[in-house]
Design a protein around this motif. Sequence first.
Motif, mmCIF file in Angstrom:
data_model
loop_
_atom_site.group_PDB
_atom_site.id
_atom_site.type_symbol
_atom_site.label_atom_id
_atom_site.label_comp_id
_atom_site.label_asym_id
_atom_site.label_seq_id
_atom_site.Cartn_x
_atom_site.Cartn_y
_atom_site.Cartn_z
ATOM 1 N N PRO A 192 0.824 -1.201 0.000
ATOM 2 C CA PRO A 192 0.000 0.000 0.000
ATOM 3 C C PRO A 192 0.857 1.250 0.000
ATOM 4 O O PRO A 192 1.959 1.258 0.534
ATOM 5 N N ALA A 193 0.341 2.327 -0.599
ATOM 6 C CA ALA A 193 1.093 3.591 -0.673
ATOM 7 C C ALA A 193 1.041 4.273 0.680
ATOM 8 O O ALA A 193 0.057 4.913 1.046
ATOM 9 N N VAL A 194 2.111 4.105 1.460
ATOM 10 C CA VAL A 194 2.212 4.731 2.768
ATOM 11 C C VAL A 194 3.469 5.564 2.794
ATOM 12 O O VAL A 194 4.496 5.163 2.256
ATOM 13 N N GLU A 195 3.419 6.714 3.417
ATOM 14 C CA GLU A 195 4.597 7.579 3.486
ATOM 15 C C GLU A 195 5.754 6.827 4.117
ATOM 16 O O GLU A 195 5.588 6.126 5.114
ATOM 17 N N SER A 196 6.939 6.979 3.539
ATOM 18 C CA SER A 196 8.110 6.245 4.014
ATOM 19 C C SER A 196 8.346 6.490 5.497
ATOM 20 O O SER A 196 8.334 7.613 5.963
ATOM 21 N N LEU A 215 10.686 -3.032 -1.229
ATOM 22 C CA LEU A 215 10.221 -2.154 -2.295
ATOM 23 C C LEU A 215 10.638 -2.687 -3.656
ATOM 24 O O LEU A 215 9.940 -2.495 -4.641
ATOM 25 N N ILE A 216 11.793 -3.338 -3.710
ATOM 26 C CA ILE A 216 12.255 -3.986 -4.941
ATOM 27 C C ILE A 216 12.775 -5.366 -4.558
ATOM 28 O O ILE A 216 13.605 -5.503 -3.663
ATOM 29 N N GLY A 240 18.514 0.631 1.109
ATOM 30 C CA GLY A 240 17.364 1.090 1.863
ATOM 31 C C GLY A 240 16.754 2.262 1.114
ATOM 32 O O GLY A 240 16.859 2.362 -0.112
ATOM 33 N N THR A 241 16.115 3.167 1.847
ATOM 34 C CA THR A 241 15.514 4.352 1.243
ATOM 35 C C THR A 241 16.344 5.585 1.588
ATOM 36 O O THR A 241 17.144 5.547 2.532
ATOM 37 N N MET A 271 15.386 3.509 6.285
ATOM 38 C CA MET A 271 16.308 4.535 5.814
ATOM 39 C C MET A 271 17.757 4.049 5.836
ATOM 40 O O MET A 271 18.174 3.364 6.779
ATOM 41 N N ASP A 272 18.504 4.446 4.805
ATOM 42 C CA ASP A 272 19.916 4.081 4.699
ATOM 43 C C ASP A 272 20.754 4.966 5.607
ATOM 44 O O ASP A 272 21.192 6.046 5.234
ATOM 45 N N THR A 273 20.958 4.504 6.837
ATOM 46 C CA THR A 273 21.813 5.210 7.784
ATOM 47 C C THR A 273 22.876 4.245 8.286
ATOM 48 O O THR A 273 22.768 3.024 8.100
ATOM 49 N N PHE A 274 23.880 4.772 8.954
ATOM 50 C CA PHE A 274 24.981 3.936 9.442
ATOM 51 C C PHE A 274 24.482 2.880 10.415
ATOM 52 O O PHE A 274 24.832 1.700 10.310
ATOM 53 N N PHE A 275 23.636 3.281 11.371
ATOM 54 C CA PHE A 275 23.127 2.327 12.350
ATOM 55 C C PHE A 275 22.270 1.251 11.685
ATOM 56 O O PHE A 275 22.138 0.144 12.208
#
Length: 417
Positions: free
Chosen positions: A68-72, A139-140, A192-193, A223-227
């Motif tokens: 479903p289209a949900v805000e990231s 997502l992919i 990630g995003t 999200m693409d973060t270091f942690f």
Amino acid sequence: SEWSRGATVTDMDHFFRRKRAGLVKPLLSLSLIFVSVLMILKLKLSEKDAARIKQARDASWCGSDCFPAVESNFWRINTQHAPSKRTDAQQVSNGTGWDAQVLNCSEDASVKSQPWFRHLDPRFHQFVLHRHCRYFPMLINHPEKCADGEVHLLMVIKSVIEQHDRREAVRKTWGQERTVDGKKIKTLFLLGTPTTGKDTRNLQKLIEYEDKIFKDILQWDFMDTFFNLTLKEVNFLKWFNIYCPGVRFIFKGDDDVFVNTNNLLELTAFKVEERKDADLFIGDTITKAIPIRNRQSKYYIPKELYDKPYPPYVGGGGFVMSSQLARRLFAASEDVELYPIDDVFLGMCLKKLSVAPELHSGFRTFGISRHKASSMNREPCFYKNLIVVHKLSAQELFRMWSTVHSKDLVCAQRTSM
């Protein structure tokens, strides 16, 4: 040509260094627009090929339409295992598919009542409060990647959306999908995003265009973060356990490394011949390490989070493991609390399995020399005899790959460092 592009990039590097910091953001924005145009043009040129494989692709590729289209949301995760709607052949053969749904993962409020939490560095609050959030929606997805017969070596590379040039360099050098002496090599990039504040919508469109061309990206909705690098580890292990029954070995590394694929294949063949491949986990092993307490360090860990020596682990720039061990790691990882440094987290999982990672001098995840100006860092014969060397730009990778594989390169003897 790649060489002329390399010269242009070098000139631009000098240009950037001479300009004031105020010009950096506008130039980066222009660069993003330029990359966008290039990728769209590349997509147009590839439309004929895409049409020819569209039918097969439609049956196996799962993009953002699967959810479903949900805000990231950074902490989205499944809280219940709903059956997947996918019915591709690979899913059927495994009896299941990717089952993480688009549901919010709320923070664990009970942690706030712990005395140690009040003294914890605020930078780690969100990580600790959401540490139970482990598996995320895809997502992919490419469940067909391992389905085309037995794959001997799966190259798995951690990347982020903006690093298109690094992925392009890997695809054209050591990550090229091919068959060597009957051994099939496949490649995947883990993403990630985009992080908060970036042009999320356009970047997502770009990565979808890129994947439509190359079909080699796995993307999860965190999200693409270091942690969050540790999330790439656990989500990939789960994905591998579902979709890749026929893979023999996995190379896992960063998108800024040089890999001598032939040497890597020689190493795995040697381990098979010695019958030492079942628990294979080889890399640049680090032992007797302790958490870094310097607050300025990228790898800083407060005492409240971890206060004992690390188990043996390998530098995440590049390592190789057997598929048997990867499946055992997946099972073990589900009982190991997430840790903000992905290399160390895998070391914790190995310790739970009573498996010691093997040190190999051919894996140089800290580079050949710590001194950037050292001539060894530019010596192709060292690269020819090593397996993994870390910290190369896309242009440096192109240059070194071409030089190492040149028929004109003559190395007097194999050099061990």
